[in-house]
Write an enzyme that holds these catalytic residues in place. Structure first.
Site, mmCIF file in Angstrom:
data_model
loop_
_atom_site.group_PDB
_atom_site.id
_atom_site.type_symbol
_atom_site.label_atom_id
_atom_site.label_comp_id
_atom_site.label_asym_id
_atom_site.label_seq_id
_atom_site.Cartn_x
_atom_site.Cartn_y
_atom_site.Cartn_z
ATOM 1 N N MET A 171 0.823 -1.210 0.000
ATOM 2 C CA MET A 171 0.000 0.000 0.000
ATOM 3 C C MET A 171 0.854 1.256 0.000
ATOM 4 O O MET A 171 0.551 2.220 -0.718
ATOM 5 C CB MET A 171 -0.959 -0.002 1.195
ATOM 6 C CG MET A 171 -1.923 1.170 1.210
ATOM 7 S SD MET A 171 -2.898 1.324 -0.319
ATOM 8 C CE MET A 171 -4.068 -0.016 -0.066
ATOM 9 N N LYS B 175 -13.707 -5.548 8.509
ATOM 10 C CA LYS B 175 -13.994 -6.190 7.209
ATOM 11 C C LYS B 175 -13.095 -7.403 6.993
ATOM 12 O O LYS B 175 -13.514 -8.373 6.354
ATOM 13 C CB LYS B 175 -13.881 -5.189 6.056
ATOM 14 C CG LYS B 175 -12.511 -4.545 5.938
ATOM 15 C CD LYS B 175 -11.782 -4.975 4.740
ATOM 16 C CE LYS B 175 -10.323 -4.632 4.699
ATOM 17 N NZ LYS B 175 -9.788 -3.413 5.199
#
Lengths: 340, 340
Positions: free
Chosen positions: B12, B195
């Site tokens: 990322m 999540k």
């Protein structure tokens, strides 16, 4: 335990015999003349061509001409014919239905004779000539073949009269066919056809993956979130609640529709680079009706009718342009619709 | 145009150089000693091992020992180290960071030295010794390899000070990297690690499909809707808003995490019939950290800390039992959690 009549012997109609039968009800499965081959299969002990599952114990089969017998003395009716047939079937059954409880599994927008558009329960009420009729709408992520096979499913039953939905749920709910209950009939009925529309855009992202050999998961997920937001806007604008779009009827049903099904497959063809006419021709050739195409035009018109300005539902309008305007580019349309 | 420092050269961190570079910024990519091989690759012109993408123009690379140089005179800092490293990295950088704007891409729950649990921006504030520090949290469906390659992505930037998020968005937003803005930093930070937890249950449904040769899409979709509902409950209970769970940070990010990734893969192994120890061993052997496992325990503890009774988040507790109790059966646990 009672007699339950299912009108429509397609995949969903026949599938609902599984939870009904498990709860000990006797099921009468009635088909239109379009269902003859399906009823032939089931009544001879063969699997339903659409679900691959045989009729469970306690099911009897009725042909198009046997509608009165199918309804005579029954305790509840489930309407599950294809959406263009809902109004006519309800009109034909009106005299026998009287005040028998009605559940409605068929989904779509209905265009009235005067050109205006309404939701499916309203079409049934109008066909019955009972404007205040209680109806229980059935929604949520519910692929018929999985229901028929008894795999775990969570659905939503919604009626303006919540107690009516509670009673309907009691008829069908099993450990494997779970039923939530709501009074937001409108919200459920908005989400049900629109998820087919939005699944076209989700399929597009899958098609891009096929074409490029690279995942476009960020795009698919952004489109998914946008679609849910737009369903909530349209639910609220038409008298439903936003929260219904955030539960089984919206999020859940969009998830299942984006995993498989005709609308997603049609969209993925666009993603691989086919034009709309090419993709439509391929689906037609395979005998697959893409419900989201008709629902897109009707849904956008219904949104206009409800006063939804296009900038509140940009993805719905982007899909409409992709389907209707030969000059529009899906990639530009869908990505522009994501503009914050 | 300015100098932007990214702390953390994992997938990322390195990916965010793509939108930054496209906007004309000069990027300083700093890595911990764990990132040495990645920086070797990038600085020699090779692709990043995690994204398959080379550093764009205008990126320079800094090693663990060069933290001061990486921060000296920079205009903004993006923290993107792995979540267990966030607190220590922020503490090391504190003296140089001063009041430079901070964006936070790292996600997870943080356990303080006193045993209590907090969200990631709070961990940064505590490490910096700046309890009122403005921080912009980055969330939404955002697979790093797709961001690095410039494929369409919609993200959410959230900060208690919304204007701070607007300024951060202006640094990174491009046509392909879209940024929505919110003041619900807490809601975003709750959804981001959870999540990963819920994706384990979604993966379970995929694994059942592998094992049985039949789709379990209804189950996956029901679990999806339940997960979204629970994220909204936890967001609200901890000071965030329900709606954040219904947008990019919840629905969107869960969608992308359920499509692929380690947590889903781990869950699918359970669905194929592996035990938790077997599935963990297989992931460990492949060098794949399953973030949802740690996040499940921390998240459930954080939920308790926030006063969430277990019956409001049954799926979270079901996943915890599956992970922790050798005697628990995932099928029973997950289907029970769907009880209306």
């Amino acid at each position: 335990m009672g007699e339950i009549t299912i009108l429509g012997a397609g995949a969903m109609g026949s599938a609902l015999a599984t939870p009904l039968s498990r709860n000990g009800h006797r099921v009468r499965l009635w088909g239109t003349h379009l269902d003859d081959a399906r009823l032939d299969a089931l009544s001879s002990g063969a699997p339903h061509p659409g679900t691959g599952v045989r009729s469970p114990e306690g099911v009897s089969w009725f042909r198009d001409t046997e509608l009165e017998a199918a309804l005579d003395g029954t305790d509840a009716v489930i309407i599950a014919v294809s959406s263009p047939g809902v109004h006519d079937t309800a009109a034909r059954a009106a005299a026998r239905i009287g005040d028998i409880p009605i559940m409605l599994a068929s989904k779509g927008f209905h265009r009235r004779a005067d050109g205006t558009i309404t939701l499916m329960p309203e079409a049934v009420r109008e066909a019955l000539g009972q404007p205040e009729r209680r109806i229980v709408a059935i929604g949520g992520p519910c692929k018929a073949d999985e229901v028929a096979a008894g795999r775990i499913t969570s659905t939503l039953y919604a009626s303006h009269d919540r107690e009516e939905a509670v009673r309907a749920a009691a008829l069908l709910a099993t450990d494997d066919y779970r039923v939530e209950v709501s009074d937001d009939e409108t919200g459920l009925e908005i989400c049900a056809p629109l998820k087919n529309v939005y699944a076209i855009a989700l399929g597009y992202a899958d098609g891009l993956q096929q074409r490029t050999g690279q995942p476009w998961h960020n795009l698919k997920s952004a489109l998914f979130a946008r679609a849910v937001g737009e369903m909530s806007v349209l639910s609220e604008l038409t008298g439903g609640r936003t929260e219904t779009a955030f539960g089984l009827a919206g999020v859940g049903d969009l998830e299942v529709t984006g995993l498989s099904g005709r609308n997603k497959v049609f969209g993925s063809r666009l993603g691989t680079g086919e034009t709309v006419p090419q993709a439509r021709a391929a689906m037609d050739a395979a005998g697959l009706t893409v419900e989201g195409i008709a629902a897109c035009g009707l849904g956008a018109e219904f949104a206009d009718q409800a006063g939804a300005s296009p900038n509140r539902v940009p993805l719905l309008h982007a899909i409409r342009r992709v389907l209707d305007d030969a000059g529009s580019d899906p990639h530009t349309e869908f990505s522009t619709a994501l503009t914050p």
